[in-house]
Design a protein around this motif. Structure first.
Motif, PDB file in Angstrom:
ATOM      1  N   ILE A 234       2.972 -44.816  48.453  1.00 47.13           N
ATOM      2  CA  ILE A 234       3.574 -44.040  47.370  1.00 47.13           C
ATOM      3  C   ILE A 234       4.486 -42.967  47.955  1.00 47.13           C
ATOM      4  CG2 ILE A 234       3.088 -42.394  45.523  1.00 47.13           C
ATOM      5  CD1 ILE A 234       0.579 -44.008  44.879  1.00 47.13           C
ATOM      6  N   LEU A 235       5.711 -42.939  47.469  1.00 48.62           N
ATOM      7  CA  LEU A 235       6.702 -41.956  47.904  1.00 48.62           C
ATOM      8  C   LEU A 235       6.880 -40.870  46.842  1.00 48.62           C
ATOM      9  CD1 LEU A 235       8.878 -41.006  49.899  1.00 48.62           C
ATOM     10  CD2 LEU A 235      10.450 -42.658  48.850  1.00 48.62           C
ATOM     11  N   PHE A 236       7.103 -41.276  45.598  1.00 47.83           N
ATOM     12  CA  PHE A 236       7.207 -40.355  44.466  1.00 47.83           C
ATOM     13  C   PHE A 236       6.318 -40.885  43.343  1.00 47.83           C
ATOM     14  CE2 PHE A 236      11.397 -39.939  46.577  1.00 47.83           C
ATOM     15  CZ  PHE A 236      11.349 -38.581  46.889  1.00 47.83           C
ATOM     16  N   PHE A 237       5.446 -40.010  42.831  1.00 51.67           N
ATOM     17  CA  PHE A 237       4.453 -40.417  41.837  1.00 51.67           C
ATOM     18  C   PHE A 237       4.718 -39.674  40.526  1.00 51.67           C
ATOM     19  CE2 PHE A 237       0.339 -40.126  39.694  1.00 51.67           C
ATOM     20  CZ  PHE A 237      -0.131 -41.429  39.800  1.00 51.67           C
ATOM     21  N   PRO A 238       4.887 -40.395  39.391  1.00 48.61           N
ATOM     22  CA  PRO A 238       5.199 -39.727  38.119  1.00 48.61           C
ATOM     23  C   PRO A 238       3.976 -39.053  37.494  1.00 48.61           C
ATOM     24  CG  PRO A 238       4.989 -42.086  37.781  1.00 48.61           C
ATOM     25  CD  PRO A 238       4.816 -41.856  39.250  1.00 48.61           C
ATOM     26  N   VAL A 239       4.156 -37.813  37.093  1.00 50.53           N
ATOM     27  CA  VAL A 239       3.092 -37.056  36.436  1.00 50.53           C
ATOM     28  C   VAL A 239       3.677 -36.359  35.212  1.00 50.53           C
ATOM     29  CG1 VAL A 239       1.443 -35.147  36.666  1.00 50.53           C
ATOM     30  CG2 VAL A 239       1.827 -36.686  38.592  1.00 50.53           C
ATOM     31  N   TYR A 240       2.942 -36.386  34.111  1.00 47.24           N
ATOM     32  CA  TYR A 240       3.407 -35.690  32.908  1.00 47.24           C
ATOM     33  C   TYR A 240       3.187 -34.192  33.059  1.00 47.24           C
ATOM     34  CZ  TYR A 240       3.880 -34.069  28.155  1.00 47.24           C
ATOM     35  OH  TYR A 240       4.277 -33.371  27.041  1.00 47.24           O
ATOM     36  N   THR A 241       4.207 -33.386  32.706  1.00 46.10           N
ATOM     37  CA  THR A 241       4.116 -31.930  32.724  1.00 46.10           C
ATOM     38  C   THR A 241       4.662 -31.392  31.404  1.00 46.10           C
ATOM     39  OG1 THR A 241       6.335 -31.419  33.568  1.00 46.10           O
ATOM     40  CG2 THR A 241       4.661 -32.064  35.188  1.00 46.10           C
ATOM     41  N   ARG A 242       4.546 -30.085  31.211  1.00 41.49           N
ATOM     42  CA  ARG A 242       5.074 -29.468  29.990  1.00 41.49           C
ATOM     43  C   ARG A 242       6.601 -29.530  29.953  1.00 41.49           C
ATOM     44  NH1 ARG A 242       6.940 -24.379  31.222  1.00 41.49           N
ATOM     45  NH2 ARG A 242       6.224 -23.491  33.211  1.00 41.49           N
ATOM     46  N   LEU A 243       7.212 -29.805  31.096  1.00 44.93           N
ATOM     47  CA  LEU A 243       8.663 -29.926  31.179  1.00 44.93           C
ATOM     48  C   LEU A 243       9.119 -31.382  31.126  1.00 44.93           C
ATOM     49  CD1 LEU A 243       9.318 -27.299  34.013  1.00 44.93           C
ATOM     50  CD2 LEU A 243       9.490 -26.977  31.539  1.00 44.93           C
ATOM     51  N   GLY A 244       8.191 -32.287  30.864  1.00 40.57           N
ATOM     52  CA  GLY A 244       8.498 -33.717  30.884  1.00 40.57           C
ATOM     53  C   GLY A 244       7.958 -34.347  32.160  1.00 40.57           C
ATOM     54  N   VAL A 245       8.327 -35.588  32.392  1.00 40.78           N
ATOM     55  CA  VAL A 245       7.830 -36.302  33.574  1.00 40.78           C
ATOM     56  C   VAL A 245       8.502 -35.755  34.835  1.00 40.78           C
ATOM     57  CG1 VAL A 245       7.635 -38.539  34.709  1.00 40.78           C
ATOM     58  CG2 VAL A 245       7.385 -38.380  32.233  1.00 40.78           C
ATOM     59  N   ARG A 246       7.694 -35.475  35.851  1.00 36.21           N
ATOM     60  CA  ARG A 246       8.195 -35.072  37.158  1.00 36.21           C
ATOM     61  C   ARG A 246       7.560 -35.978  38.209  1.00 36.21           C
ATOM     62  NH1 ARG A 246      11.257 -33.154  34.311  1.00 36.21           N
ATOM     63  NH2 ARG A 246      12.058 -31.014  34.192  1.00 36.21           N
ATOM     64  N   TRP A 247       8.287 -36.200  39.301  1.00 34.65           N
ATOM     65  CA  TRP A 247       7.797 -37.067  40.371  1.00 34.65           C
ATOM     66  C   TRP A 247       7.283 -36.198  41.506  1.00 34.65           C
ATOM     67  CZ3 TRP A 247      10.890 -39.011  36.735  1.00 34.65           C
ATOM     68  CH2 TRP A 247      10.712 -40.356  36.379  1.00 34.65           C
ATOM     69  N   ILE A 248       6.011 -36.317  41.820  1.00 32.56           N
ATOM     70  CA  ILE A 248       5.429 -35.487  42.866  1.00 32.56           C
ATOM     71  C   ILE A 248       5.438 -36.225  44.199  1.00 32.56           C
ATOM     72  CG2 ILE A 248       3.964 -34.288  41.203  1.00 32.56           C
ATOM     73  CD1 ILE A 248       1.577 -35.837  42.501  1.00 32.56           C
ATOM     74  N   THR A 249       5.510 -35.447  45.262  1.00 33.27           N
ATOM     75  CA  THR A 249       5.432 -35.957  46.622  1.00 33.27           C
ATOM     76  C   THR A 249       4.895 -34.821  47.483  1.00 33.27           C
ATOM     77  OG1 THR A 249       6.653 -37.076  48.401  1.00 33.27           O
ATOM     78  CG2 THR A 249       7.813 -35.329  47.208  1.00 33.27           C
ATOM     79  N   SER A 250       4.838 -35.020  48.787  1.00 28.95           N
ATOM     80  CA  SER A 250       4.378 -33.962  49.680  1.00 28.95           C
ATOM     81  C   SER A 250       5.247 -33.936  50.931  1.00 28.95           C
ATOM     82  CB  SER A 250       2.910 -34.169  50.062  1.00 28.95           C
ATOM     83  OG  SER A 250       2.781 -35.244  50.985  1.00 28.95           O
ATOM     84  N   LYS A 251       5.110 -32.877  51.692  1.00 24.93           N
ATOM     85  CA  LYS A 251       5.903 -32.717  52.915  1.00 24.93           C
ATOM     86  C   LYS A 251       5.620 -33.847  53.900  1.00 24.93           C
ATOM     87  CE  LYS A 251       6.885 -29.242  56.495  1.00 24.93           C
ATOM     88  NZ  LYS A 251       6.554 -27.866  56.960  1.00 24.93           N
ATOM     89  N   ARG A 252       4.344 -34.201  54.058  1.00 25.99           N
ATOM     90  CA  ARG A 252       3.990 -35.267  54.998  1.00 25.99           C
ATOM     91  C   ARG A 252       4.571 -36.604  54.571  1.00 25.99           C
ATOM     92  NH1 ARG A 252       0.650 -39.158  54.515  1.00 25.99           N
ATOM     93  NH2 ARG A 252      -0.286 -38.238  52.648  1.00 25.99           N
ATOM     94  N   ILE A 253       4.495 -36.911  53.277  1.00 21.78           N
ATOM     95  CA  ILE A 253       5.024 -38.180  52.773  1.00 21.78           C
ATOM     96  C   ILE A 253       6.526 -38.264  52.992  1.00 21.78           C
ATOM     97  CG2 ILE A 253       5.463 -39.485  50.646  1.00 21.78           C
ATOM     98  CD1 ILE A 253       2.696 -38.613  49.683  1.00 21.78           C
ATOM     99  N   LEU A 254       7.243 -37.179  52.721  1.00 16.97           N
ATOM    100  CA  LEU A 254       8.698 -37.169  52.920  1.00 16.97           C
ATOM    101  C   LEU A 254       9.060 -37.326  54.388  1.00 16.97           C
ATOM    102  CD1 LEU A 254       9.712 -34.309  50.453  1.00 16.97           C
ATOM    103  CD2 LEU A 254      10.146 -36.757  50.166  1.00 16.97           C
ATOM    104  N   LYS A 255       8.281 -36.696  55.266  1.00 18.73           N
ATOM    105  CA  LYS A 255       8.538 -36.820  56.707  1.00 18.73           C
ATOM    106  C   LYS A 255       8.314 -38.248  57.183  1.00 18.73           C
ATOM    107  CE  LYS A 255       7.886 -32.289  58.839  1.00 18.73           C
ATOM    108  NZ  LYS A 255       7.063 -31.522  59.791  1.00 18.73           N
ATOM    109  N   GLU A 256       7.228 -38.873  56.741  1.00 17.66           N
ATOM    110  CA  GLU A 256       6.923 -40.238  57.165  1.00 17.66           C
ATOM    111  C   GLU A 256       7.987 -41.217  56.689  1.00 17.66           C
ATOM    112  OE1 GLU A 256       3.019 -41.096  55.761  1.00 17.66           O
ATOM    113  OE2 GLU A 256       2.020 -39.958  57.357  1.00 17.66           O
TER     114      GLU A 256
END
Length: 364
Positions: free
Chosen positions: A168-190
């Motif tokens: 998983i690189l970007f994971f969709p999560v529902y927020t009060r601002l609409g759908v956002r794609w979460i990731t992390s520093k380690r995932i982006l580096k890899e």
């Protein structure tokens, strides 16, 4: 994921987006939140698509595309002009009834290809020479067998292709601002997508203007403080999301957030007699939600030895990657994993696998 690719190998990054929930089961029931659990990385506990699932499915799709194209164009090796010739002469002298349309399909050793070159070999106990006289099992000669590997009683060939897991690189999560794609520093580096270093004290709402407007953001049931930062992320190969839709969360939280926001589907068996729900037959399955973006890699080993021996002859590595690129369309229609007839499995592979040397190879 390394940028370095040896000279005798061809390396391509795979970027894919789920258009249906993806279910890759662990093969049994588990006591816990759901009955049917999915495969996870044993270290991070983040769900993934195993490389073995991608390789096995892609092998079938290459065989399906090849046989669909050549089934009425193959020469008849049993006719009078071909039947008494050696196998090598059959490949060289017995012409196609009609030339296939693509270079990788025209390879002369595909004349022996069959749909059974996909999947598990039905006749692995036969020798390679004995396999030419049957219509089942791996033929051991075509581009499917050579690219993905085969094993016979007298000879085994490692495949030319090596698939990594799709993580998983970007994971969709529902927020009060609409759908956002979460990731992390380690995932982006890899994934080699992070162009700069930064401190991750809080959740980072990536923003092009970089305004620091501290506030709170709900990620599923978690309400976390965040700050806005202009983080440089390479999205040149990903056009499905924008930089302003990305939220970077700490590595210590990424697994918890992903596992708390998986799709959980409840199913029930139907009694064929009454047509109603069967008693005590309710079960739940979890899946990676649609919209998730994955990252992985496929590597092709261009072996340049043994080309005089018919049993070791290999197709050009460019043809192998052309075959992959021509058949990636099946992932977006037939899908990958389990329950594909019930709304699961479709995956859109965004990467171009047959273009010339990629940016990561040139810069590596």
């Amino acid at each position: 994921m390394s940028n370095d690719c040896p000279k005798n190998m061809k390396c391509k990054k795979i970027i894919a987006q789920a258009t249906d929930p993806i279910y890759i089961g662990t093969g049994g029931y588990a006591i816990g939140r759901v009955d049917n659990t999915i495969v996870r990385d044993p270290i991070t506990k983040i769900p993934k698509i195993p490389g073995s699932s991608i390789a096995g499915t892609w092998r079938y799709y290459v065989a399906l595309e090849l046989i669909s194209e050549i089934k009425d164009k193959k020469p008849d090796f049993k006719n009078n002009s071909c039947k008494d010739k050696s196998l090598n002469k059959k490949f060289n002298d017995c012409e196609w009834k009609e030339k296939p349309s693509k270079e990788w399909q025209k390879w002369k050793y595909n004349k022996l290809a069959r749909i059974k070159c996909a999947g598990q070999d039905d006749e692995s106990q036969k020798t390679l020479d004995e396999s030419q006289n049957t219509d089942t099992g791996h033929c051991g000669h075509c581009i499917v067998c050579k690219a993905f590997g085969f094993s016979k009683k007298d000879i085994s060939n490692q495949g030319m292709l090596f698939f990594s897991d799709l993580n998983i690189l970007f994971f969709p999560v529902y927020t009060r601002l609409g759908v956002r794609w979460i990731t992390s520093k380690r995932i982006l580096k890899e994934a080699n997508l992070l162009k700069e270093e930064f401190e991750e004290k809080k959740v980072i709402f990536v923003s092009e203007n970089g305004e620091d407007n501290s506030n709170h953001l709900n990620l599923g049931w978690l309400n976390l403080p965040y700050e806005k930062k202009n983080i440089k992320i390479d999205l040149s190969n990903i056009d499905k999301i924008t930089i302003n839709e990305i939220v970077i969360v700490p590595d210590s939280l990424i697994s918890q957030i992903i596992n708390s926001n998986l799709e959980v589907r409840t199913s029930v068996s139907i009694d064929p007699i009454t047509g109603a729900a069967k008693e005590k037959a309710l079960f739940t399955s979890e899946a990676i939600p649609r919209g998730t973006i994955f990252c992985g890699e496929v590597r092709g080993f261009d072996r340049e030895f043994g080309l005089e021996d018919n049993k070791r002859t290999l197709p050009k590595i460019e043809w192998v990657f052309e075959a992959l690129d021509d058949t990636k369309k099946y992932f977006s229609t037939l899908g990958v994993g389990g329950m594909t007839t019930r709304g699961f499995g479709r995956l859109n592979i965004l990467s171009n696998l047959h273009n010339k040397e990629s940016k990561e190879q040139k810069n590596g």
